[in-house]
Design a protein around this motif. Sequence first.
Motif, PDB file in Angstrom:
ATOM      1  N   ALA A   1      -6.005  14.787  -8.841  1.00 36.24           N
ATOM      2  CA  ALA A   1      -6.557  13.795  -9.857  1.00 36.24           C
ATOM      3  C   ALA A   1      -6.662  12.277  -8.936  1.00 36.24           C
ATOM      4  N   MET A   2      -6.150  12.143  -7.750  1.00 36.34           N
ATOM      5  CA  MET A   2      -6.597  10.751  -6.970  1.00 36.34           C
ATOM      6  C   MET A   2      -7.465  11.292  -6.174  1.00 36.34           C
ATOM      7  N   ASN A   3      -7.590  12.445  -5.640  1.00 38.43           N
ATOM      8  CA  ASN A   3      -8.572  12.741  -4.482  1.00 38.43           C
ATOM      9  C   ASN A   3      -9.096  13.939  -4.649  1.00 38.43           C
ATOM     10  N   PRO A   4     -10.314  14.091  -5.207  1.00 33.13           N
ATOM     11  CA  PRO A   4     -11.007  15.327  -5.531  1.00 33.13           C
ATOM     12  C   PRO A   4     -11.226  16.238  -4.238  1.00 33.13           C
ATOM     13  N   ASN A   5     -11.323  15.600  -3.273  1.00 27.84           N
ATOM     14  CA  ASN A   5     -11.411  16.446  -1.793  1.00 27.84           C
ATOM     15  C   ASN A   5     -10.099  17.267  -1.436  1.00 27.84           C
ATOM     16  N   ARG A   6      -8.960  16.858  -1.976  1.00 29.87           N
ATOM     17  CA  ARG A   6      -7.565  17.311  -1.674  1.00 29.87           C
ATOM     18  C   ARG A   6      -7.569  17.042  -0.175  1.00 29.87           C
TER      19      ARG A   6
ATOM     20  N   LEU B   1       0.661  -1.226  -0.083  1.00 28.69           N
ATOM     21  CA  LEU B   1       0.096  -0.092   0.011  1.00 28.69           C
ATOM     22  C   LEU B   1       0.887   1.045  -0.181  1.00 28.69           C
ATOM     23  N   THR B   2       0.422   2.362  -0.505  1.00 30.44           N
ATOM     24  CA  THR B   2       0.971   3.561  -0.471  1.00 30.44           C
ATOM     25  C   THR B   2      -0.048   4.343   0.007  1.00 30.44           C
ATOM     26  N   ILE B   3       0.276   5.077   1.214  1.00 26.28           N
ATOM     27  CA  ILE B   3      -0.499   6.149   1.919  1.00 26.28           C
ATOM     28  C   ILE B   3       0.226   7.419   1.843  1.00 26.28           C
ATOM     29  N   TRP B   4      -0.721   8.395   1.382  1.00 25.04           N
ATOM     30  CA  TRP B   4      -0.061   9.862   1.466  1.00 25.04           C
ATOM     31  C   TRP B   4      -1.009  10.527   2.801  1.00 25.04           C
ATOM     32  N   GLY B   5      -0.243  11.069   3.451  1.00 21.89           N
ATOM     33  CA  GLY B   5      -0.821  11.746   4.570  1.00 21.89           C
ATOM     34  C   GLY B   5       0.051  11.974   5.869  1.00 21.89           C
ATOM     35  N   ARG B   6       0.083  13.195   6.893  1.00 21.52           N
ATOM     36  CA  ARG B   6       0.854  13.476   7.686  1.00 21.52           C
ATOM     37  C   ARG B   6       0.605  12.544   8.823  1.00 21.52           C
ATOM     38  N   THR B   7       1.445  12.223   9.937  1.00 22.87           N
ATOM     39  CA  THR B   7       1.144  11.102  11.041  1.00 22.87           C
ATOM     40  C   THR B   7       0.294  11.573  11.974  1.00 22.87           C
TER      41      THR B   7
ATOM     42  N   LEU C   1      -8.262   4.900  -3.184  1.00 22.10           N
ATOM     43  CA  LEU C   1      -9.135   5.139  -2.230  1.00 22.10           C
ATOM     44  C   LEU C   1      -8.787   6.376  -1.386  1.00 22.10           C
ATOM     45  N   TRP C   2      -9.961   6.982  -0.984  1.00 17.65           N
ATOM     46  CA  TRP C   2      -9.978   8.054  -0.129  1.00 17.65           C
ATOM     47  C   TRP C   2     -11.362   8.174   0.972  1.00 17.65           C
ATOM     48  N   GLU C   3     -11.450   8.755   2.047  1.00 20.58           N
ATOM     49  CA  GLU C   3     -12.162   8.630   3.167  1.00 20.58           C
ATOM     50  C   GLU C   3     -11.830   7.659   4.201  1.00 20.58           C
ATOM     51  N   SER C   4     -11.315   8.030   5.206  1.00 22.47           N
ATOM     52  CA  SER C   4     -10.643   7.158   6.058  1.00 22.47           C
ATOM     53  C   SER C   4     -11.496   5.952   6.519  1.00 22.47           C
ATOM     54  N   ASN C   5     -12.773   6.266   6.954  1.00 25.27           N
ATOM     55  CA  ASN C   5     -13.597   4.904   7.330  1.00 25.27           C
ATOM     56  C   ASN C   5     -13.759   4.056   5.977  1.00 25.27           C
ATOM     57  N   THR C   6     -13.937   4.697   5.033  1.00 23.09           N
ATOM     58  CA  THR C   6     -14.152   3.745   3.619  1.00 23.09           C
ATOM     59  C   THR C   6     -12.979   2.900   3.606  1.00 23.09           C
ATOM     60  N   ILE C   7     -11.789   3.521   4.043  1.00 25.04           N
ATOM     61  CA  ILE C   7     -10.237   2.749   3.647  1.00 25.04           C
ATOM     62  C   ILE C   7     -10.289   1.776   4.617  1.00 25.04           C
ATOM     63  N   THR C   8     -10.623   2.110   5.836  1.00 24.11           N
ATOM     64  CA  THR C   8     -10.620   1.077   6.652  1.00 24.11           C
ATOM     65  C   THR C   8     -11.339  -0.219   6.403  1.00 24.11           C
ATOM     66  N   ARG C   9     -12.741   0.132   6.179  1.00 22.36           N
ATOM     67  CA  ARG C   9     -13.778  -1.025   5.782  1.00 22.36           C
ATOM     68  C   ARG C   9     -12.817  -1.748   4.386  1.00 22.36           C
ATOM     69  N   TYR C  10     -12.376  -1.291   3.547  1.00 24.25           N
ATOM     70  CA  TYR C  10     -11.829  -1.810   2.412  1.00 24.25           C
ATOM     71  C   TYR C  10     -10.804  -2.659   2.982  1.00 24.25           C
TER      72      TYR C  10
ATOM     73  N   VAL D   1      -6.563  14.428   3.528  1.00 23.47           N
ATOM     74  CA  VAL D   1      -5.694  13.018   3.630  1.00 23.47           C
ATOM     75  C   VAL D   1      -6.376  12.318   4.514  1.00 23.47           C
ATOM     76  N   PRO D   2      -6.227  10.968   4.503  1.00 24.77           N
ATOM     77  CA  PRO D   2      -5.322  10.151   3.510  1.00 24.77           C
ATOM     78  C   PRO D   2      -6.050   9.896   2.222  1.00 24.77           C
ATOM     79  N   THR D   3      -4.887   9.505   1.384  1.00 21.92           N
ATOM     80  CA  THR D   3      -5.298   8.945   0.018  1.00 21.92           C
ATOM     81  C   THR D   3      -4.530   7.628   0.024  1.00 21.92           C
ATOM     82  N   VAL D   4      -4.977   6.615  -0.381  1.00 17.83           N
ATOM     83  CA  VAL D   4      -4.394   5.205  -0.339  1.00 17.83           C
ATOM     84  C   VAL D   4      -4.517   4.575  -1.813  1.00 17.83           C
ATOM     85  N   ARG D   5      -3.500   4.037  -2.314  1.00 19.48           N
ATOM     86  CA  ARG D   5      -3.285   3.564  -3.531  1.00 19.48           C
ATOM     87  C   ARG D   5      -2.933   1.927  -3.143  1.00 19.48           C
TER      88      ARG D   5
END
Length: 210
Positions: free
Chosen positions: A50-55, A6-12, A67-76, A57-61
Amino acid sequence: MQGAMLTIWGRTTSSNVQKVLWTCEELALPFERIDAGREFGKLNEDWYGAMNPNRLVPTVRDGELILWESNTITRYLANRYGGETLYPAEPGARSRVERWMDWQLSTLMPAIGPVFWALIRPQPGGPDAAALQALVARLAQVWTLLDRELAGRPYAAGDRLSLADIAMGNSIRRWYAFAIERPDLPHLAAWYDRLAERPGFQQHLMGPVV
């Protein structure tokens, strides 16, 4: 089934990024994290939009999937990588997890957000002392609801850790880090202690609240 790393964009320090990082730890998923947001920039660049129209974090590849929206990402992640203990397949059990994930978004975040901004990132013209006291009291009411629910079970959705707890982990960490007076909520405090025992919580949520 294991896919590409996984690649995760976002500050800790982002609460929403922390949800994803903790979920990855619970699922033993390797990932590459790239700093993005606030002082790290990137969000206003065209390739990120282009990856995340909300601009945000996080965005995940994951492979070719973005994927974007954190709760959706965790469910996925739980669905994709064998996380049924965190996100059960049985519809009734799953509904108990999802309702608290929805509650986190609809009720908890609107209550804790203004307190966080007032205490940690104060802005000119922010709430005065009386207004802040009212915000803290409102947040205490929200936590009191969860405290009552936790009187009968160790975790938000049942007897084991789930995505519901992960969704609320950063908020409970902030609640106990804020320099405020708090009501005695013993079941909530015990829940926080249980969450804080998890290695993923310790690694990704116990840093400075900024």
